[in-house]
Design a protein around this motif. Structure first.
Motif, PDB file in Angstrom:
ATOM      1  N   ASN A  42       0.929  -1.262  -0.157  1.00  0.00           N
ATOM      2  CA  ASN A  42       0.040  -0.076  -0.076  1.00  0.00           C
ATOM      3  C   ASN A  42       0.761   1.380   0.043  1.00  0.00           C
ATOM      4  O   ASN A  42       0.654   2.363  -0.668  1.00  0.00           O
ATOM      5  CB  ASN A  42      -0.946  -0.110   1.263  1.00  0.00           C
ATOM      6  N   TYR A  43       1.980   1.432   0.673  1.00  0.00           N
ATOM      7  CA  TYR A  43       2.697   2.440   0.631  1.00  0.00           C
ATOM      8  C   TYR A  43       3.552   2.697  -0.744  1.00  0.00           C
ATOM      9  O   TYR A  43       3.344   3.823  -1.096  1.00  0.00           O
ATOM     10  CB  TYR A  43       4.032   2.207   1.867  1.00  0.00           C
ATOM     11  N   GLN A  44       3.859   1.724  -1.266  1.00  0.00           N
ATOM     12  CA  GLN A  44       4.342   1.801  -2.860  1.00  0.00           C
ATOM     13  C   GLN A  44       3.281   2.282  -3.655  1.00  0.00           C
ATOM     14  O   GLN A  44       3.421   3.283  -4.401  1.00  0.00           O
ATOM     15  CB  GLN A  44       4.883   0.653  -3.412  1.00  0.00           C
ATOM     16  N   GLY A  75       0.674   7.269  -6.660  1.00  0.00           N
ATOM     17  CA  GLY A  75      -0.299   8.339  -6.881  1.00  0.00           C
ATOM     18  C   GLY A  75       0.125   9.652  -6.598  1.00  0.00           C
ATOM     19  O   GLY A  75      -0.078  10.633  -7.301  1.00  0.00           O
ATOM     20  N   ARG A  76       1.063   9.724  -5.691  1.00  0.00           N
ATOM     21  CA  ARG A  76       1.570  11.131  -5.006  1.00  0.00           C
ATOM     22  C   ARG A  76       2.706  11.496  -6.094  1.00  0.00           C
ATOM     23  O   ARG A  76       2.531  12.703  -6.556  1.00  0.00           O
ATOM     24  CB  ARG A  76       2.243  10.949  -3.651  1.00  0.00           C
ATOM     25  N   HIS A  77       3.404  10.815  -6.471  1.00  0.00           N
ATOM     26  CA  HIS A  77       4.309  11.061  -7.567  1.00  0.00           C
ATOM     27  C   HIS A  77       3.395  11.493  -8.848  1.00  0.00           C
ATOM     28  O   HIS A  77       4.187  12.566  -9.598  1.00  0.00           O
ATOM     29  CB  HIS A  77       5.206   9.864  -8.072  1.00  0.00           C
ATOM     30  N   ARG A  90      14.994   9.998  -5.025  1.00  0.00           N
ATOM     31  CA  ARG A  90      16.282   9.363  -5.882  1.00  0.00           C
ATOM     32  C   ARG A  90      16.642   7.916  -5.445  1.00  0.00           C
ATOM     33  O   ARG A  90      17.270   7.368  -5.841  1.00  0.00           O
ATOM     34  CB  ARG A  90      17.530  10.012  -5.989  1.00  0.00           C
ATOM     35  N   TYR A  91      15.476   7.425  -4.598  1.00  0.00           N
ATOM     36  CA  TYR A  91      16.019   6.098  -4.086  1.00  0.00           C
ATOM     37  C   TYR A  91      15.551   5.187  -5.216  1.00  0.00           C
ATOM     38  O   TYR A  91      14.830   5.397  -6.055  1.00  0.00           O
ATOM     39  CB  TYR A  91      14.584   5.591  -3.242  1.00  0.00           C
ATOM     40  N   PRO A  92      16.343   3.925  -5.095  1.00  0.00           N
ATOM     41  CA  PRO A  92      16.341   3.076  -6.394  1.00  0.00           C
ATOM     42  C   PRO A  92      15.304   2.282  -6.520  1.00  0.00           C
ATOM     43  O   PRO A  92      14.374   2.181  -5.429  1.00  0.00           O
ATOM     44  CB  PRO A  92      17.424   1.991  -6.114  1.00  0.00           C
ATOM     45  N   SER A  95      10.976  15.991   0.750  1.00  0.00           N
ATOM     46  CA  SER A  95      12.152  16.388   1.127  1.00  0.00           C
ATOM     47  C   SER A  95      12.453  15.875   2.522  1.00  0.00           C
ATOM     48  O   SER A  95      11.379  15.579   3.233  1.00  0.00           O
ATOM     49  CB  SER A  95      12.162  17.773   1.083  1.00  0.00           C
ATOM     50  N   ARG A  96      13.579  15.997   3.135  1.00  0.00           N
ATOM     51  CA  ARG A  96      13.989  15.756   4.568  1.00  0.00           C
ATOM     52  C   ARG A  96      13.364  17.019   5.245  1.00  0.00           C
ATOM     53  O   ARG A  96      13.249  16.485   6.656  1.00  0.00           O
ATOM     54  CB  ARG A  96      15.513  15.565   4.602  1.00  0.00           C
ATOM     55  N   ALA A  97      13.548  18.096   4.891  1.00  0.00           N
ATOM     56  CA  ALA A  97      12.760  19.040   5.835  1.00  0.00           C
ATOM     57  C   ALA A  97      12.432  20.332   4.681  1.00  0.00           C
ATOM     58  O   ALA A  97      13.010  20.407   3.842  1.00  0.00           O
ATOM     59  CB  ALA A  97      13.879  19.476   6.933  1.00  0.00           C
TER      60      ALA A  97
HETATM   61  C1  3EB Z   1      12.402   7.268   4.530  1.00  0.00           C
HETATM   62  O1  3EB Z   1      13.317   8.077   4.990  1.00  0.00           O
HETATM   63  C2  3EB Z   1      11.494   6.852   5.660  1.00  0.00           C
HETATM   64  O2  3EB Z   1       6.615   8.816   1.914  1.00  0.00           O
HETATM   65  O3  3EB Z   1       6.227  10.696   2.600  1.00  0.00           O
HETATM   66  C3  3EB Z   1       9.789   9.258   5.877  1.00  0.00           C
HETATM   67  C4  3EB Z   1       8.946  10.430   5.946  1.00  0.00           C
HETATM   68  C5  3EB Z   1       9.458   8.226   5.246  1.00  0.00           C
HETATM   69  C6  3EB Z   1       7.996  10.620   4.880  1.00  0.00           C
HETATM   70  C7  3EB Z   1       6.970   9.612   2.931  1.00  0.00           C
HETATM   71  C8  3EB Z   1       8.641   8.402   4.047  1.00  0.00           C
HETATM   72  C9  3EB Z   1       7.776   9.292   3.969  1.00  0.00           C
HETATM   73  O4  3EB Z   1      12.422   6.801   3.561  1.00  0.00           O
HETATM   74  C10 3EB Z   1      10.286   6.673   5.314  1.00  0.00           C
END
Ligand code: 3EB
Length: 341
Positions: free
Chosen positions: A154-156, A161-163, A214-216, A227-229
């Motif tokens: 489900n997360y994938q 959809g988000r992408h 950019r995750y594989p 983004s991370r923040a």
């Molecule tokens: C990660 O770093 C952990 O899909 O919106 C953290 C924060 C994570 C947000 C998202 C996923 C999401 O990949 C998972």
């Protein structure tokens, strides 16, 4: 339509949005004047029944608190807000920011990716029309996040959809992506809340981690769009909206069956993002009440470890909400997010 007529600021030192973590009972005692400056409330488990009559958007997430202080998130504005509803999104805005909540009911016949795409299209339409074009922060809560159907979790499917929604809106993935969390909760359907702003923030990435966008491919057919923040600068006031942060280095999960190890690694990642944002007073142990964190634990049994470790790592005045929630990768046991001033 006057979606958030600009009002004069109550103080040049105020940010147009700030988060307080308060016991849910506080909501009962609010006067209508106080309520007029609330952008929204997010509760976990139960909110007082009176919250149902509030003028502002309210979201009650079906997640369990793990500690006794049952805090809720009160998102406030320094001046009165306007309210609205559009395609199922309840929102409040104040001329600088828009706070919105959306519940998309579960639908047996609709795939998760389709529902997510619809939800994101509605959100992107609203912020465009209302003039708050820049997404700052998104919180996503999904049912059965780790369940798999026809080879995709489900997360994938959510990521697909988000992408698609962001790609169609011509988002630049290294510049326009909001900070985010995606957590499994006991919901029936997709629950989202978000903050958008008139002015863009700065997208922050973590040099210890491959950017999520950019995750594989092995993590899913479309990478996670966050983004991370996000670093916001409102007048002179800086706020860092920290994404859900986990025990990932590069793109791999570290310490797969070791909650203590994941906690330490996650806190290093949090500190690294703070450093990257070159935020003032940016040491986790020095930040006080202005550092509001939320930790999600997959298993209740890790609560006392988490409580103890965070007490040793954080300033004693930094409030933390402890919740039971499922993390998007099966091998992740915990995740930490926060808003830091
Ligand atoms: C990660 O770093 C952990 O899909 O919106 C953290 C924060 C994570 C947000 C998202 C996923 C999401 O990949 C998972």
């Amino acid at each position: 339509a006057s979606l958030g007529a600009r009002k004069s600021r109550s103080s040049v030192f105020d940010a147009p949005v700030y988060l307080s973590l308060l016991p849910a009972e506080t909501l009962d005692g609010m006067t209508s004047t106080e309520q007029a400056t609330v952008l929204g409330v997010v509760g976990f488990g139960d909110l007082p029944e009176s919250a149902g009559d509030a003028p502002y958007p309210v979201l009650t997430l079906p997640m369990s608190h793990l500690d006794d202080q049952k805090l809720c998130e009160v998102w406030q504005s320094p001046w009165p807000v306007s309210h609205g509803e559009n395609q199922g999104i309840r929102y409040a805005c104040n001329g600088e920011v828009l706070f919105g909540v959306l519940y998309l009911r579960g639908n047996e016949r609709e795939a998760v990716e389709t529902g997510t795409y619809r939800a994101y299209r509605r959100i992107l339409d609203l912020i465009h029309v209302a003039g708050y074009k820049h997404l700052v922060r998104m919180w996503n809560y999904l049912p059965r996040i780790n369940d798999e159907y026809l080879g995709l979790e489900n997360y994938q499917r959510f990521c697909l959809g988000r992408h698609q929604a962001f790609a169609e809106a011509d988002y630049l993935f290294d510049r326009d992506l909001p900070a985010a969390s995606a957590i499994g909760a006991g919901t029936d359907g997709l629950l989202i809340y978000f903050i958008a702003a008139r002015v863009p923030g700065r997208q922050i990435e973590n040099p210890r981690q491959v950017s999520a966008y950019r995750y594989p491919l092995r993590y899913g057919p479309r990478s996670p769009s966050f983004s991370r923040a996000t670093l916001m600068e409102f007048g002179g006031v800086r706020q860092l909206y920290l994404s859900g942060t986990a025990s990932i280095v590069g793109h791999e999960t570290l310490h797969p069956e070791d909650a203590a190890g994941q906690l330490v690694e996650t806190l290093i990642n949090v500190q690294t993002v703070l450093d990257e944002a070159s935020h003032a007073r940016a040491r986790l142990d020095e930040l006080g009440p202005d550092c509001t964190l939320k930790i999600y634990l997959r298993h209740r049994k890790h609560f006392s470890l988490a409580k103890k470790t965070l007490a040793e790592t954080l300033h004693p005045l930094s409030p933390v909400i402890f919740l039971q929630g499922d993390i998007c990768r099966r091998d992740l046991l915990l995740e930490i997010e926060g808003v830091i001033r």
